[in-house]
Write a protein that holds these residues in place. Structure first.
Motif, PDB file in Angstrom:
ATOM      1  N   PHE A  84     -14.368  24.642 -28.356  1.00 17.17           N
ATOM      2  CA  PHE A  84     -12.910  24.624 -28.193  1.00 17.17           C
ATOM      3  C   PHE A  84     -12.277  23.620 -29.161  1.00 17.17           C
ATOM      4  O   PHE A  84     -11.307  23.943 -29.865  1.00 17.17           O
ATOM      5  CB  PHE A  84     -12.546  24.271 -26.748  1.00 17.17           C
ATOM      6  N   LEU A  85     -12.837  22.399 -29.205  1.00 12.69           N
ATOM      7  CA  LEU A  85     -12.297  21.388 -30.120  1.00 12.69           C
ATOM      8  C   LEU A  85     -12.458  21.823 -31.582  1.00 12.69           C
ATOM      9  O   LEU A  85     -11.565  21.595 -32.403  1.00 12.69           O
ATOM     10  CB  LEU A  85     -12.999  20.040 -29.889  1.00 12.69           C
ATOM     11  N   SER A  86     -13.579  22.452 -31.897  1.00 12.37           N
ATOM     12  CA  SER A  86     -13.799  22.914 -33.276  1.00 12.37           C
ATOM     13  C   SER A  86     -12.733  23.919 -33.682  1.00 12.37           C
ATOM     14  O   SER A  86     -12.198  23.879 -34.792  1.00 12.37           O
ATOM     15  CB  SER A  86     -15.184  23.563 -33.401  1.00 12.37           C
ATOM     16  N   LEU A  87     -12.435  24.847 -32.767  1.00 14.29           N
ATOM     17  CA  LEU A  87     -11.407  25.851 -33.051  1.00 14.29           C
ATOM     18  C   LEU A  87     -10.037  25.211 -33.245  1.00 14.29           C
ATOM     19  O   LEU A  87      -9.301  25.565 -34.186  1.00 14.29           O
ATOM     20  CB  LEU A  87     -11.331  26.847 -31.891  1.00 14.29           C
ATOM     21  N   VAL A  88      -9.703  24.267 -32.363  1.00 17.04           N
ATOM     22  CA  VAL A  88      -8.389  23.617 -32.449  1.00 17.04           C
ATOM     23  C   VAL A  88      -8.265  22.821 -33.755  1.00 17.04           C
ATOM     24  O   VAL A  88      -7.268  22.948 -34.488  1.00 17.04           O
ATOM     25  CB  VAL A  88      -8.171  22.688 -31.232  1.00 17.04           C
ATOM     26  N   PHE A  89      -9.293  22.014 -34.074  1.00 15.50           N
ATOM     27  CA  PHE A  89      -9.243  21.208 -35.300  1.00 15.50           C
ATOM     28  C   PHE A  89      -9.216  22.102 -36.537  1.00 15.50           C
ATOM     29  O   PHE A  89      -8.494  21.822 -37.501  1.00 15.50           O
ATOM     30  CB  PHE A  89     -10.449  20.264 -35.361  1.00 15.50           C
ATOM     31  N   ALA A  90      -9.998  23.174 -36.521  1.00 17.08           N
ATOM     32  CA  ALA A  90     -10.018  24.089 -37.678  1.00 17.08           C
ATOM     33  C   ALA A  90      -8.652  24.733 -37.861  1.00 17.08           C
ATOM     34  O   ALA A  90      -8.168  24.889 -38.989  1.00 17.08           O
ATOM     35  CB  ALA A  90     -11.091  25.155 -37.477  1.00 17.08           C
ATOM     36  N   SER A  91      -8.027  25.092 -36.750  1.00 13.21           N
ATOM     37  CA  SER A  91      -6.709  25.723 -36.826  1.00 13.21           C
ATOM     38  C   SER A  91      -5.669  24.749 -37.378  1.00 13.21           C
ATOM     39  O   SER A  91      -4.839  25.115 -38.217  1.00 13.21           O
ATOM     40  CB  SER A  91      -6.313  26.197 -35.422  1.00 13.21           C
ATOM     41  N   ILE A  92      -5.731  23.491 -36.901  1.00 13.18           N
ATOM     42  CA  ILE A  92      -4.772  22.483 -37.389  1.00 13.18           C
ATOM     43  C   ILE A  92      -4.972  22.235 -38.883  1.00 13.18           C
ATOM     44  O   ILE A  92      -4.002  22.182 -39.649  1.00 13.18           O
ATOM     45  CB  ILE A  92      -4.940  21.168 -36.592  1.00 13.18           C
ATOM     46  N   LEU A  93      -6.228  22.117 -39.311  1.00 13.43           N
ATOM     47  CA  LEU A  93      -6.491  21.831 -40.721  1.00 13.43           C
ATOM     48  C   LEU A  93      -6.203  23.036 -41.612  1.00 13.43           C
ATOM     49  O   LEU A  93      -5.830  22.888 -42.774  1.00 13.43           O
ATOM     50  CB  LEU A  93      -7.949  21.399 -40.903  1.00 13.43           C
ATOM     51  N   SER A  94      -6.377  24.237 -41.065  1.00 14.92           N
ATOM     52  CA  SER A  94      -6.170  25.428 -41.884  1.00 14.92           C
ATOM     53  C   SER A  94      -4.693  25.787 -42.019  1.00 14.92           C
ATOM     54  O   SER A  94      -4.237  26.196 -43.082  1.00 14.92           O
ATOM     55  CB  SER A  94      -6.946  26.601 -41.274  1.00 14.92           C
ATOM     56  N   PHE A  95      -3.948  25.635 -40.911  1.00 12.06           N
ATOM     57  CA  PHE A  95      -2.550  26.090 -40.918  1.00 12.06           C
ATOM     58  C   PHE A  95      -1.537  24.950 -40.893  1.00 12.06           C
ATOM     59  O   PHE A  95      -0.343  25.187 -41.074  1.00 12.06           O
ATOM     60  CB  PHE A  95      -2.301  27.008 -39.712  1.00 12.06           C
ATOM     61  N   GLY A  96      -2.033  23.733 -40.652  1.00 12.77           N
ATOM     62  CA  GLY A  96      -1.113  22.603 -40.614  1.00 12.77           C
ATOM     63  C   GLY A  96      -0.674  22.176 -42.008  1.00 12.77           C
ATOM     64  O   GLY A  96      -1.226  22.589 -43.019  1.00 12.77           O
ATOM     65  N   GLU A  97       0.324  21.334 -42.041  1.00 10.48           N
ATOM     66  CA  GLU A  97       0.871  20.859 -43.322  1.00 10.48           C
ATOM     67  C   GLU A  97       0.395  19.440 -43.605  1.00 10.48           C
ATOM     68  O   GLU A  97       1.154  18.602 -44.076  1.00 10.48           O
ATOM     69  CB  GLU A  97       2.416  20.897 -43.268  1.00 10.48           C
ATOM     70  N   LEU A  98      -0.854  19.153 -43.297  1.00 10.09           N
ATOM     71  CA  LEU A  98      -1.388  17.812 -43.499  1.00 10.09           C
ATOM     72  C   LEU A  98      -1.796  17.614 -44.954  1.00 10.09           C
ATOM     73  O   LEU A  98      -2.560  18.403 -45.500  1.00 10.09           O
ATOM     74  CB  LEU A  98      -2.608  17.588 -42.588  1.00 10.09           C
ATOM     75  N   ARG A  99      -1.308  16.545 -45.550  1.00 10.87           N
ATOM     76  CA  ARG A  99      -1.651  16.281 -46.952  1.00 10.87           C
ATOM     77  C   ARG A  99      -3.082  15.767 -47.089  1.00 10.87           C
ATOM     78  O   ARG A  99      -3.721  15.949 -48.103  1.00 10.87           O
ATOM     79  CB  ARG A  99      -0.679  15.234 -47.529  1.00 10.87           C
ATOM     80  N   GLU A 100      -3.578  15.124 -46.023  1.00  9.21           N
ATOM     81  CA  GLU A 100      -4.934  14.542 -46.083  1.00  9.21           C
ATOM     82  C   GLU A 100      -5.979  15.475 -45.483  1.00  9.21           C
ATOM     83  O   GLU A 100      -7.022  15.029 -45.012  1.00  9.21           O
ATOM     84  CB  GLU A 100      -4.972  13.207 -45.338  1.00  9.21           C
ATOM     85  N   LYS A 101      -5.735  16.793 -45.466  1.00  4.69           N
ATOM     86  CA  LYS A 101      -6.637  17.691 -44.762  1.00  4.69           C
ATOM     87  C   LYS A 101      -8.063  17.666 -45.331  1.00  4.69           C
ATOM     88  O   LYS A 101      -9.040  17.789 -44.587  1.00  4.69           O
ATOM     89  CB  LYS A 101      -6.100  19.122 -44.766  1.00  4.69           C
ATOM     90  N   HIS A 102      -8.208  17.470 -46.648  1.00  3.34           N
ATOM     91  CA  HIS A 102      -9.558  17.424 -47.233  1.00  3.34           C
ATOM     92  C   HIS A 102     -10.315  16.179 -46.766  1.00  3.34           C
ATOM     93  O   HIS A 102     -11.524  16.225 -46.528  1.00  3.34           O
ATOM     94  CB  HIS A 102      -9.481  17.452 -48.761  1.00  3.34           C
ATOM     95  N   LEU A 103      -9.569  15.085 -46.608  1.00  2.70           N
ATOM     96  CA  LEU A 103     -10.188  13.860 -46.085  1.00  2.70           C
ATOM     97  C   LEU A 103     -10.645  14.058 -44.646  1.00  2.70           C
ATOM     98  O   LEU A 103     -11.750  13.671 -44.259  1.00  2.70           O
ATOM     99  CB  LEU A 103      -9.187  12.698 -46.171  1.00  2.70           C
ATOM    100  N   TYR A 104      -9.780  14.705 -43.827  1.00  3.63           N
ATOM    101  CA  TYR A 104     -10.140  14.947 -42.435  1.00  3.63           C
ATOM    102  C   TYR A 104     -11.361  15.861 -42.321  1.00  3.63           C
ATOM    103  O   TYR A 104     -12.204  15.695 -41.448  1.00  3.63           O
ATOM    104  CB  TYR A 104      -8.957  15.555 -41.675  1.00  3.63           C
ATOM    105  N   ARG A 105     -11.450  16.877 -43.194  1.00  6.64           N
ATOM    106  CA  ARG A 105     -12.616  17.762 -43.179  1.00  6.64           C
ATOM    107  C   ARG A 105     -13.898  16.968 -43.399  1.00  6.64           C
ATOM    108  O   ARG A 105     -14.907  17.168 -42.711  1.00  6.64           O
ATOM    109  CB  ARG A 105     -12.493  18.819 -44.286  1.00  6.64           C
ATOM    110  N   THR A 106     -13.847  16.054 -44.352  1.00  6.49           N
ATOM    111  CA  THR A 106     -15.031  15.232 -44.650  1.00  6.49           C
ATOM    112  C   THR A 106     -15.375  14.326 -43.476  1.00  6.49           C
ATOM    113  O   THR A 106     -16.549  14.202 -43.095  1.00  6.49           O
ATOM    114  CB  THR A 106     -14.766  14.370 -45.904  1.00  6.49           C
ATOM    115  N   ILE A 107     -14.330  13.708 -42.886  1.00  4.67           N
ATOM    116  CA  ILE A 107     -14.572  12.787 -41.768  1.00  4.67           C
ATOM    117  C   ILE A 107     -15.176  13.527 -40.575  1.00  4.67           C
ATOM    118  O   ILE A 107     -16.136  13.070 -39.958  1.00  4.67           O
ATOM    119  CB  ILE A 107     -13.257  12.088 -41.362  1.00  4.67           C
TER     120      ILE A 107
END
Length: 293
Positions: A84-107
């Motif tokens: 469930f958390l994986s789906l939510v985080f993936a959705s936020i990183l994929s569709f959100g407007e976060l500028r640091e999304k690549h950093l969050y993916r690595t973390i």
């Protein structure tokens, strides 16, 4: 003639794989089933055929039943929260407007590349009752009553191990979902937005159905992963304690085989774990089966 040559060529190509599979999978599994019907120390050739006595004894063994219950708890709780958390985080990183999304993916992905032994040692220190960061923070905030002996209490030890397993696996499955989300046409979301669907409705009506085949596979991966990872974490963090409260089926099997020299009994535990894994994989596959239009 051509058909026979083609069949022979295919057999020739898959023969190495079949050979390796037979030697490293079929033969060991067959031996486990055979050894489970013997009374054996695992050393030397002294062994006695006792039929199903090991299995009868297993279901009278309170520690085994407790370890089976603990394993079932982890197999139920960890995959549900992790996926469930994986789906939510993936959705936020994929569709959100976060500028640091690549950093969050690595973390998020970083814990997935760490050794399970390292993770176990790291979290054993985090949960430490005197110098662990969790109790330090709670004390600093004035919440002393919530500072517990996380790995030393039968009420919290399983939840503490489950949290570590979720932390380790969330990033791994998140990356799998991200790859699937990138292939979903954005026009679907644009059309849904025009129809008035909000983000939550789009998540459950578009994202989840479009990723369903990936979700099915990750459910089976996660259930089987819990069996393997729980063995290492329990050995490193608690050794099954306190009073077998964190004992899982594989750690009990290891203890019987290599500490108590009760090899036949340990193989009977392995057979039960093997059958339970197959049954759960089959059930999860059936429950998540959907007709593809």
């Amino acid at each position: 003639m051509k058909s026979k040559e083609r069949t022979a060529f295919i057999l020739f190509c898959i023969l190495p794989t079949l050979l390796i599979f037979s030697v490293f999978i079929v033969y060991p599994v067959t031996q486990v089933f055979i050894k489970s019907m013997f009374s054996s120390s695992g050393f030397g050739g002294n062994q006695e055929f006792i039929g199903l006595d090991n299995f009868v004894e297993l279901f009278k063994d309170d520690v085994f039943l407790k370890s089976l219950k603990n394993t079932g708890f982890l197999m139920l709780v960890v995959p549900v929260i992790t996926l469930f958390l994986s789906l939510v985080f993936a959705s936020i990183l994929s569709f959100g407007e976060l500028r640091e999304k690549h950093l969050y993916r690595t973390i998020f992905f970083f814990p997935s590349i760490l050794s399970f032994v390292v993770i176990g040692i790291l979290w054993a220190f985090i949960y430490h009752p005197n110098m662990g960061i969790i109790n330090e923070v709670l004390n600093w905030m004035g919440l002393d009553q919530f500072a517990l002996t996380w790995l030393g209490s039968k009420d919290t030890v399983l939840w503490a191990i489950a949290l570590v397993m979720v932390w380790q696996a969330v990033g791994y499955y998140m990356v799998m979902y991200l790859a699937g989300m990138d292939s979903i046409p954005r026009e679907l979301y644009e059309a849904a937005s025009l129809d008035g669907a909000n983000a939550v409705q789009q998540f459950f009506k578009i994202t989840v159905p479009m990723l369903w085949e990936i979700i099915r596979i990750t459910i089976i991966f996660s259930i089987n992963g819990v069996l393997n990872i729980s063995f290492v974490l329990v050995i490193v963090m608690t050794s099954g304690g306190p009073n077998n409260s964190s004992q899982v089926a594989l750690t009990y099997m290891y203890k019987q085989a290599f500490v108590n020299a009760n090899f036949g009994y340990a193989m009977a535990i392995a057979v039960i774990v093997f059958c339970v894994s197959l049954l759960l994989s089959f059930i999860s596959n059936k429950l998540t089966e959907r007709e593809i239009h």
